[in-house]
Scaffold this motif. Structure first.
Motif: not given
Length: 164
Positions: A89-110
């Motif tokens: 997941e790639f997000h760009w929110h100029p209001s508060h976080k800038g660029f950030h991304c998420k991966t399901p790495c190192q999690t057991t969640n479905n």
């Protein structure tokens, strides 16, 4: 998902057929988790196949001022039952976080047919890009695609100007 599994997905050949085009998005036109997404402020690419098993989806949200705008990019693996498993997941929110991304790495969640709430988050270098500006939007596409290993075809006229 392990780091090795995620790396295998990134290294697999994934290619856009052409430069993504954004257009209006109506609610209930996309599969979960995006079936509720739509409205006059949303412009999307729709689901784009980039390999036999991988799909990308990008959209941007307009706003009257720069800080109200945002850009999102998602890489999914299509499962044999037709469900989508999120990989990036790639997000760009100029209001508060800038660029950030998420991966399901190192999690057991479905996360099947979901986005990645509570998943491992990485920050990327932030640059002031406006998703409403087509040139900046192309740069956001490049950043997203480079991060998840997706390329444009060589014969795409914009690939020479978009890809360094």
């Amino acid at each position: 998902m392990t780091l090795e599994e995620l790396k295998k997905h990134k290294l697999l050949r994934k290619q856009l057929k052409k430069t993504p085009e954004f257009g209006p998005l109506k609610r209930n036109k996309l599969p979960k988790p995006f079936n509720k997404l739509g409205g006059p402020r949303i412009q999307s690419t729709g689901m784009l196949d980039v390999s036999d098993n991988h799909v990308v989806f990008m959209y941007w949200r307009d706003g009257s001022i720069f800080t109200d705008r945002s850009f999102y990019g998602y890489l999914f693996c299509r499962l044999s039952n037709g469900c989508l498993n999120p990989l990036f997941e790639f997000h760009w929110h100029p209001s508060h976080k800038g660029f950030h991304c998420k991966t399901p790495c190192q999690t057991t969640n479905n996360y099947t047919d979901r986005t990645l709430p509570g998943a491992h988050e990485l920050k990327l270098k932030t640059k002031q890009l406006d998703p409403k500006n087509i040139r900046d939007r192309h740069e956001l596409i490049i950043t997203f695609c480079n991060a998840c290993g997706v390329s444009l075809p060589d014969n795409d006229p914009l690939s020479k100007t978009l890809w360094p």
